[in-house]
Write an enzyme that holds these catalytic residues in place. Structure first.
Site, PDB file in Angstrom:
ATOM      1  CG  ASP A 169      20.645  58.996  53.442  1.00  0.00           C
ATOM      2  OD1 ASP A 169      21.836  58.490  53.982  1.00  0.00           O
ATOM      3  OD2 ASP A 169      19.974  58.621  52.749  1.00  0.00           O
ATOM      4  CD  GLU A 222      17.947  32.848  43.646  1.00  0.00           C
ATOM      5  OE1 GLU A 222      17.908  32.162  42.620  1.00  0.00           O
ATOM      6  OE2 GLU A 222      17.284  32.557  44.768  1.00  0.00           O
ATOM      7  CB  SER A 250      18.227  41.435  32.789  1.00  0.00           C
ATOM      8  OG  SER A 250      18.728  42.779  32.160  1.00  0.00           O
TER       9      SER A 250
END
Length: 685
Positions: free
Chosen positions: A312, A383, A387
């Site tokens: 992975d 959303e 920042s």
């Protein structure tokens, strides 16, 4: 929910590892060497059982008068035969002792452990040993988790030092891929409601104890196959030795029975027979020291023959969190101005990406940061994808390209051409571009990238040299996946991976006759882990992953799969190398001893006595002594294992044939001749 009455009593757990140095183990191992003389134990090693029976027969023959064999010579032969058996037992006991110290420590940590079991709406204090799969228990801060299970309610920090040796607590919570907990680990905060997932004798702790206690370890298919080979060779040499007396009688001579018994021991593969069990136990011990639990020895052997390794990307090849790697300023913007804006805009970003920006800027552009009380922080959210911070009436913002452009009231076409090209270049390389704005002006971009772990490329190169193909598995788009794969140096990549894609790739590889290894921790990895020949599950992953895999990594470090492959190869190569050495030894001893033994009966064979051994008595005693001492000399190699170099199978075979095959042929001629000179010089024959 009412808190249960805490009634947990347990021995103090310790994160310290037991001392496993040879100096601390040889005394109990020496004692066990005599205990293992019990034929009921030696029956697991047919070759050494034959040696013990031969030693018994020889011991009896010492007291039978013989015109050709002195009592002193008979006693010496018998003693060296017993020495051979004892040191083979000693090697096995020494290998077992390394794990038993840790097993005793683990056992003591679970004795007397109590659990708060849910019974209806109440909790009752019951012995942890009485818990069964499906039972629900509540664990409070400071208590030991009574068994393997899955968190169904609560969030808490768990100290897993008793199992992994790592003292840093880890967070366990219900849901997600970090819900599994291990028995005998201690809660250091809050509380958890845990559903027990294993019956007594099937937990991680029980498997760990069984694995490190070599006496309970089941033989692997490779060991069983070797046992069959050794039994076959023993029967062949038994037939050979049994026919020697008729030949001698036909020529008018006689071979003492004690010579034939000793000759049988020198010819059968005692070297590998005496060390085979120790090799297997020592290999498992190396696996335990890696904090990996094997559900079967077959998985470890398969690891040694792996052709394809599926890894992975996140957390294995890369650090898992994107990190700031570079900054690009817009035209007309000074570097310090961009750096200051990015630093201030990241103060409200508590994500790993935001923290990496602060770390990057602190290392390159040390600067003072205003007190947070004087700033209005804007935290990052999924959303807004922004920042920032408002400082002294100036607004600083950082975030996704479209989000910052929308904040400034701009469109993609409003990006300065040089900056637009850099943003496109970052995206095409598999990175993530962030824009930085200050005082209503676009200042530049930040390059976030999934950073490849240092040294991982070199490790993949070593695997490639061993003939193992590496495949990176990632959910990234093909463009990003290709960029990271090129940087990491993997051989292939599966982008936008789904459980079905992983399973299909594993089956395709296996259809070509290849062995496949894979690591995973999520429920979506369970089908692939079950299908793979070697499936390594993370201990902190889901219960589904742990049940599907045949190896469990207690440290939850996906890169451990590479180390498991190394251990598997060392185990197989060590067995192969010492088997080659032992068989070559037997062939050499056959041609070294027989001419000297038959020279008195067939004078013509004297010309074949190239070693010019002093007499049949010195020849047989020298061979017995050499046979015993060679086991002693090879014990360290059996316990340590043969070091694996970055070679493919063909090169490895040629190397081992040269070192252990040729060495096995030469060593008896040299060793027996030197011992013959020594024994004659001492007057022992």
């Amino acid at each position: 929910m009412n808190a249960p009455v805490t009634a947990q009593r347990s021995a103090q757990s310790s994160s310290s590892q037991p001392q496993t140095g040879l100096g601390a183990l040889w005394r109990p191992a020496l004692k066990q060497a005599f205990v293992k003389l019990d034929p009921r134990q030696l029956v697991r090693s047919p070759v050494m059982l034959v040696v013990e029976l031969t030693a018994l027969v020889t011991s009896v023959l010492c007291f039978v008068p013989s015109p050709t064999v002195s009592t002193a010579l008979g006693v010496q032969i018998a003693l060296w035969l017993w020495f051979t058996v004892l040191f083979a037992n000693f090697a096995e006991a020494l290998a077992e002792g390394r794990g038993k110290a840790r097993a005793d420590s683990l056992k003591s940590g679970s004795q007397g452990l109590m659990a708060s079991k849910q019974v209806g709406a109440q909790f009752q204090s019951v012995p942890a040993s009485s818990l069964r799969k499906g039972d629900v228990v509540r664990v409070e801060a400071g208590e030991l988790i009574p068994g393997d299970g899955e968190v169904i309610e609560g969030v808490a920090a768990v100290n897993e030092a008793a199992i992994t040796g790592e003292s840093a607590p880890v967070i366990r919570e219900s849901g997600g891929d970090r819900s599994a907990v291990t028995g005998n680990t201690r809660l250091v905060s809050d509380w958890l409601l845990v559903r027990i997932s294993a019956d007594p004798g099937e937990s991680t702790l029980d498997r760990m104890i069984a694995l490190v206690e070599g006496a309970r370890r089941q033989k692997t298919p490779n060991e069983v196959a070797l046992d069959i080979l050794l039994i076959g060779l023993t029967l062949i040499f038994l037939l050979v030795v049994a026919t020697l007396q008729p030949f001698a009688r036909f020529a008018g001579g006689d071979l003492p029975l004690i010579y034939l018994a000793a000759l049988l021991v020198t010819l059968i593969p005692t070297t590998i027979g005496g060390l085979l069990s120790a090799i297997g136990i020592a290999g498992m011990d190396r696996l335990v020291r890696l904090n990996v639990i094997a559900k079967s020895g077959r998985a470890v052997e398969a690891a040694g023959d792996v052709h394809t390794l599926l890894l992975d990307k996140t957390g294995t090849i890369t650090f898992g969190n994107r990190r700031c790697s570079a900054m690009v300023k817009a035209p007309g913007v000074a570097t310090p101005e961009l750096a200051e804006a990015a630093l201030l805009a990241s103060q409200g970003d508590d994500t790993p990406e935001g923290k990496s920006i602060i770390e990057y800027l602190a290392s390159l552009h040390p600067m003072a940061v205003p007190e947070r009380s004087g700033m209005t922080l804007i935290a990052f959210s999924a959303e807004t994808r922004l920042s920032g911070a408002d400082v002294n009436g100036v607004a600083y913002r950082k975030g996704a390209v479209d989000a910052v452009l929308a904040y400034l009231g701009l469109g993609r076409s409003d990006l300065p051409a040089p900056l637009a090209r850099e943003v496109e270049k970052i995206a095409q390389s598999g990175g993530t571009p962030l824009l930085v704005a200050g005082n209503g002006r676009l200042l530049g971009a930040i390059h976030l990238k999934d950073v490849v772990k240092p040294g991982i490329r070199e490790r993949f190169a070593e695997l490639r040299a061993m003939g193992i193909r590496t495949v990176m598995v990632t959910g990234d788009n093909p463009l990003t996946a290709a960029a990271i794969a090129a940087e990491a140096g993997v051989d292939d990549v599966i982008a936008e991976a789904t459980p079905e894609k992983k399973l299909a790739r594993i089956r395709a590889e296996q259809a070509e006759g290849k062995l496949v290894a894979m690591c995973g921790d999520g429920a979506n990895d369970a089908p692939a882990l079950a299908q793979a020949d070697v499936g390594l599950a993370m201990n902190d992953g889901t219960q589904a992953a742990r049940e599907a895999a045949n190896l469990v990594d207690l440290d939850s470090d996906p890169t451990k799969l590479i180390d498991v492959v190394q251990v598997g190869k060392e185990l197989l190569v060590t067995r192969g190398a010492l088997t080659t050495f032992s068989v070559a030894n037997d062939v050499a001893k056959y041609f070294a001893i027989l001419p000297a033994l038959f020279a008195g009966i067939y004078p013509q064979l004297g010309t074949l006595n190239l070693m010019q051994l002093h007499s049949p008595q010195s020849a047989i005693l020298s061979a017995i002594v050499f046979n015993a001492l060679i086991i002693v000399a090879l014990i360290p190699l059996a316990l340590r294992g043969v070091h694996i170099q970055a070679l493919d199978a063909g090169q490895l075979l040629r190397r081992n044939l040269l070192i252990y095959g040729l060495g096995g042929l030469v060593a008896p001629f040299v060793g027996i001749k030197l011992l013959d000179l020594l024994l004659v010089g001492l007057g022992w024959v």
